[in-house]
Motif scaffolding. Structure first.
Motif, PDB file in Angstrom:
ATOM      1  N   GLU A   1       0.819  -1.211   0.000  1.00 31.41           N
ATOM      2  CA  GLU A   1       0.000   0.000   0.000  1.00 31.41           C
ATOM      3  C   GLU A   1       0.858   1.268   0.000  1.00 31.41           C
ATOM      4  O   GLU A   1       0.459   2.286  -0.560  1.00 31.41           O
ATOM      5  N   GLU A   2       2.016   1.197   0.599  1.00 28.52           N
ATOM      6  CA  GLU A   2       2.895   2.370   0.689  1.00 28.52           C
ATOM      7  C   GLU A   2       3.275   2.903  -0.694  1.00 28.52           C
ATOM      8  O   GLU A   2       3.266   4.116  -0.925  1.00 28.52           O
ATOM      9  N   ILE A   3       3.582   2.040  -1.631  1.00 21.17           N
ATOM     10  CA  ILE A   3       3.966   2.506  -2.963  1.00 21.17           C
ATOM     11  C   ILE A   3       2.757   3.076  -3.712  1.00 21.17           C
ATOM     12  O   ILE A   3       2.894   3.993  -4.521  1.00 21.17           O
ATOM     13  N   VAL A   4       1.567   2.576  -3.406  1.00 18.72           N
ATOM     14  CA  VAL A   4       0.351   3.146  -3.995  1.00 18.72           C
ATOM     15  C   VAL A   4       0.170   4.578  -3.492  1.00 18.72           C
ATOM     16  O   VAL A   4      -0.125   5.495  -4.253  1.00 18.72           O
ATOM     17  N   ARG A   5       0.380   4.783  -2.186  1.00 20.39           N
ATOM     18  CA  ARG A   5       0.284   6.132  -1.609  1.00 20.39           C
ATOM     19  C   ARG A   5       1.370   7.050  -2.178  1.00 20.39           C
ATOM     20  O   ARG A   5       1.128   8.224  -2.443  1.00 20.39           O
ATOM     21  N   ASP A   6       2.562   6.516  -2.363  1.00 20.89           N
ATOM     22  CA  ASP A   6       3.669   7.297  -2.929  1.00 20.89           C
ATOM     23  C   ASP A   6       3.316   7.761  -4.345  1.00 20.89           C
ATOM     24  O   ASP A   6       3.545   8.914  -4.716  1.00 20.89           O
ATOM     25  N   HIS A   7       2.741   6.881  -5.140  1.00 21.82           N
ATOM     26  CA  HIS A   7       2.320   7.228  -6.500  1.00 21.82           C
ATOM     27  C   HIS A   7       1.322   8.377  -6.468  1.00 21.82           C
ATOM     28  O   HIS A   7       1.436   9.338  -7.220  1.00 21.82           O
ATOM     29  N   ALA A   8       0.337   8.277  -5.583  1.00 21.30           N
ATOM     30  CA  ALA A   8      -0.685   9.316  -5.476  1.00 21.30           C
ATOM     31  C   ALA A   8      -0.065  10.655  -5.073  1.00 21.30           C
ATOM     32  O   ALA A   8      -0.374  11.700  -5.653  1.00 21.30           O
ATOM     33  N   GLN A   9       0.819  10.621  -4.091  1.00 17.89           N
ATOM     34  CA  GLN A   9       1.444  11.852  -3.611  1.00 17.89           C
ATOM     35  C   GLN A   9       2.307  12.493  -4.701  1.00 17.89           C
ATOM     36  O   GLN A   9       2.199  13.689  -4.958  1.00 17.89           O
ATOM     37  N   ARG A  10       3.132  11.701  -5.353  1.00 15.47           N
ATOM     38  CA  ARG A  10       4.001  12.245  -6.408  1.00 15.47           C
ATOM     39  C   ARG A  10       3.203  12.773  -7.596  1.00 15.47           C
ATOM     40  O   ARG A  10       3.604  13.736  -8.236  1.00 15.47           O
ATOM     41  N   GLY A  11       2.091  12.132  -7.890  1.00 16.79           N
ATOM     42  CA  GLY A  11       1.279  12.541  -9.030  1.00 16.79           C
ATOM     43  C   GLY A  11       0.307  13.659  -8.720  1.00 16.79           C
ATOM     44  O   GLY A  11      -0.283  14.250  -9.619  1.00 16.79           O
ATOM     45  N   GLY A  12       0.124  13.936  -7.423  1.00 15.87           N
ATOM     46  CA  GLY A  12      -0.845  14.946  -7.032  1.00 15.87           C
ATOM     47  C   GLY A  12      -2.272  14.461  -7.158  1.00 15.87           C
ATOM     48  O   GLY A  12      -3.196  15.247  -7.340  1.00 15.87           O
ATOM     49  N   PHE A  13      -2.463  13.136  -7.054  1.00 21.46           N
ATOM     50  CA  PHE A  13      -3.784  12.535  -7.163  1.00 21.46           C
ATOM     51  C   PHE A  13      -4.328  12.238  -5.770  1.00 21.46           C
ATOM     52  O   PHE A  13      -3.573  11.774  -4.911  1.00 21.46           O
ATOM     53  N   PRO A  14      -5.629  12.413  -5.544  1.00 23.17           N
ATOM     54  CA  PRO A  14      -6.180  11.971  -4.266  1.00 23.17           C
ATOM     55  C   PRO A  14      -6.199  10.446  -4.216  1.00 23.17           C
ATOM     56  O   PRO A  14      -6.307   9.784  -5.249  1.00 23.17           O
ATOM     57  N   ALA A  15      -6.037   9.906  -3.042  1.00 28.26           N
ATOM     58  CA  ALA A  15      -6.199   8.462  -2.815  1.00 28.26           C
ATOM     59  C   ALA A  15      -6.996   8.349  -1.526  1.00 28.26           C
ATOM     60  O   ALA A  15      -6.456   8.074  -0.465  1.00 28.26           O
ATOM     61  N   ASN A  16      -8.306   8.615  -1.629  1.00 28.84           N
ATOM     62  CA  ASN A  16      -9.153   8.685  -0.449  1.00 28.84           C
ATOM     63  C   ASN A  16      -9.322   7.342   0.245  1.00 28.84           C
ATOM     64  O   ASN A  16      -9.421   7.295   1.464  1.00 28.84           O
ATOM     65  N   ARG A  17      -9.348   6.282  -0.529  1.00 30.90           N
ATOM     66  CA  ARG A  17      -9.410   4.929   0.038  1.00 30.90           C
ATOM     67  C   ARG A  17      -8.542   4.014  -0.802  1.00 30.90           C
ATOM     68  O   ARG A  17      -8.596   4.052  -2.025  1.00 30.90           O
ATOM     69  N   ILE A  18      -7.749   3.204  -0.118  1.00 33.14           N
ATOM     70  CA  ILE A  18      -6.945   2.179  -0.779  1.00 33.14           C
ATOM     71  C   ILE A  18      -7.321   0.859  -0.132  1.00 33.14           C
ATOM     72  O   ILE A  18      -7.184   0.690   1.076  1.00 33.14           O
ATOM     73  N   MET A  19      -7.835  -0.040  -0.947  1.00 34.79           N
ATOM     74  CA  MET A  19      -8.312  -1.317  -0.427  1.00 34.79           C
ATOM     75  C   MET A  19      -7.622  -2.462  -1.169  1.00 34.79           C
ATOM     76  O   MET A  19      -7.590  -2.472  -2.392  1.00 34.79           O
ATOM     77  N   GLU A  20      -7.085  -3.405  -0.411  1.00 33.35           N
ATOM     78  CA  GLU A  20      -6.523  -4.594  -1.037  1.00 33.35           C
ATOM     79  C   GLU A  20      -7.671  -5.473  -1.515  1.00 33.35           C
ATOM     80  O   GLU A  20      -8.644  -5.708  -0.791  1.00 33.35           O
TER      81      GLU A  20
END
Length: 93
Positions: free
Chosen positions: A60-79
């Motif tokens: 999940e950490e790399i998914v959050r990193d992608h969102a942060q670097r791209g400036g995209f919201p990631a309001n919920r991340i679910m496996e």
């Protein structure tokens, strides 16, 4: 890799022009290239004020990193724990 569903709240997402969707996709692909092989974008669904994205990633950490670097919201991340489709109803003999 694990499969993740990301819910992104983006007011007006359903009314984004083809050009705006292209720009978002281009930015996402650029960030993915920077992050390397530990994350892969499968596809996204645009619906009203949200975008639902399916990714393969190591965690999940790399998914959050992608969102942060791209400036995209990631309001919920679910496996994703499984898939249900018409084949699920089939009984094997």
């Amino acid at each position: 890799m694990k499969k993740y569903l990301i819910e992104r709240e983006l007011p007006g997402a359903g009314q984004l022009s083809a050009e705006a969707r292209r720009v978002i996709a281009e930015k996402s692909c650029g960030v993915l290239a920077e992050l390397g092989p530990d994350i892969q974008w499968i596809h996204s669904y645009v619906a009203q004020d949200k975008i639902y994205c399916l990714y393969l990633a190591t965690d999940e950490e790399i998914v959050r990193d992608h969102a942060q670097r791209g400036g995209f919201p990631a309001n919920r991340i679910m496996e994703v724990n499984g898939i249900i489709d018409p084949a699920t109803a089939a009984v094997s003999s």
